[in-house]
Design a protein around this motif. Sequence first.
Motif, mmCIF file in Angstrom:
data_model
loop_
_atom_site.group_PDB
_atom_site.id
_atom_site.type_symbol
_atom_site.label_atom_id
_atom_site.label_comp_id
_atom_site.label_asym_id
_atom_site.label_seq_id
_atom_site.Cartn_x
_atom_site.Cartn_y
_atom_site.Cartn_z
ATOM 1 N N LYS A 186 0.803 -1.227 0.000
ATOM 2 C CA LYS A 186 0.000 0.000 0.000
ATOM 3 C C LYS A 186 0.841 1.284 0.000
ATOM 4 N N PRO A 187 1.921 1.372 0.781
ATOM 5 C CA PRO A 187 2.709 2.614 0.785
ATOM 6 C C PRO A 187 3.375 2.923 -0.563
ATOM 7 N N PHE A 188 3.521 1.918 -1.421
ATOM 8 C CA PHE A 188 4.211 2.099 -2.690
ATOM 9 C C PHE A 188 3.258 2.359 -3.854
ATOM 10 N N VAL A 189 1.956 2.306 -3.599
ATOM 11 C CA VAL A 189 0.958 2.417 -4.666
ATOM 12 C C VAL A 189 0.527 3.873 -4.821
ATOM 13 N N LYS A 190 0.434 4.305 -6.090
ATOM 14 C CA LYS A 190 -0.076 5.641 -6.424
ATOM 15 C C LYS A 190 -1.018 5.512 -7.606
ATOM 16 N N LEU A 191 -1.956 6.434 -7.683
ATOM 17 C CA LEU A 191 -2.851 6.486 -8.840
ATOM 18 C C LEU A 191 -2.256 7.452 -9.856
ATOM 19 N N VAL A 192 -2.017 6.959 -11.062
ATOM 20 C CA VAL A 192 -1.525 7.798 -12.151
ATOM 21 C C VAL A 192 -2.510 7.656 -13.302
ATOM 22 N N GLN A 193 -3.175 8.745 -13.630
ATOM 23 C CA GLN A 193 -4.182 8.774 -14.698
ATOM 24 C C GLN A 193 -5.254 7.705 -14.467
ATOM 25 N N GLY A 194 -5.675 7.550 -13.222
ATOM 26 C CA GLY A 194 -6.753 6.633 -12.877
ATOM 27 C C GLY A 194 -6.338 5.170 -12.791
ATOM 28 N N LYS A 195 -5.050 4.874 -12.941
ATOM 29 C CA LYS A 195 -4.573 3.489 -12.857
ATOM 30 C C LYS A 195 -3.578 3.370 -11.710
ATOM 31 N N LYS A 196 -3.620 2.219 -11.044
ATOM 32 C CA LYS A 196 -2.687 1.985 -9.943
ATOM 33 C C LYS A 196 -1.305 1.671 -10.508
ATOM 34 N N THR A 197 -0.312 2.309 -9.897
ATOM 35 C CA THR A 197 1.077 2.015 -10.241
ATOM 36 C C THR A 197 1.836 1.753 -8.956
ATOM 37 N N ILE A 198 2.957 1.055 -9.084
ATOM 38 C CA ILE A 198 3.762 0.706 -7.913
ATOM 39 C C ILE A 198 5.165 1.244 -8.124
ATOM 40 N N SER A 199 5.715 1.814 -7.090
ATOM 41 C CA SER A 199 7.065 2.364 -7.133
ATOM 42 C C SER A 199 8.083 1.234 -7.226
#
Length: 152
Positions: free
Chosen positions: A29-42
């Motif tokens: 969870k701490p590594f997940v971000k929403l980019v253009q409505g899609k989940k991405t992981i660092s």
Amino acid sequence: MKQLSIKDFAKLVNVSTQAIYQRIDKDLKPFVKLVQGKKTISEEALSLFQNKINNQVTCKPTPDDYQAEPSTTSDTLKELIGSLQKQLEIKDKQIAEKDEQLKSLTSALLNEQKSAQQAHALHAGTIQQQGLIGDNEGSKNRKGFFKWLFRG
């Protein structure tokens, strides 16, 4: 740090995308971000999988690894089968006891039904006799229609 799609991240760590989605709630969870409505992981999240990646490269299973596990598995299964067989024996005894109870209750019910039928027949006969006796007594005391009409 660079953000990766779930699919790309799953390919890098050699697991399914489903497994990644399941771990998002646990430790990603701490590594997940929403980019253009899609989940991405660092890319930082790769460190959580680093040990797994290293183990895949360096640790290859030996034939001894495969032989040790089945014996413990077979022993466990044998114990489980023995336990289940004991449980089945107990259940078989319980079923036999219940069958005996059903037989005795069925015979008692049949006897009660017979005695109820006999009591009903006896009661019906008694009522019928009372009705006949009542008719005979009533007819002696009654006057006919014409006697009543002419008061005679």
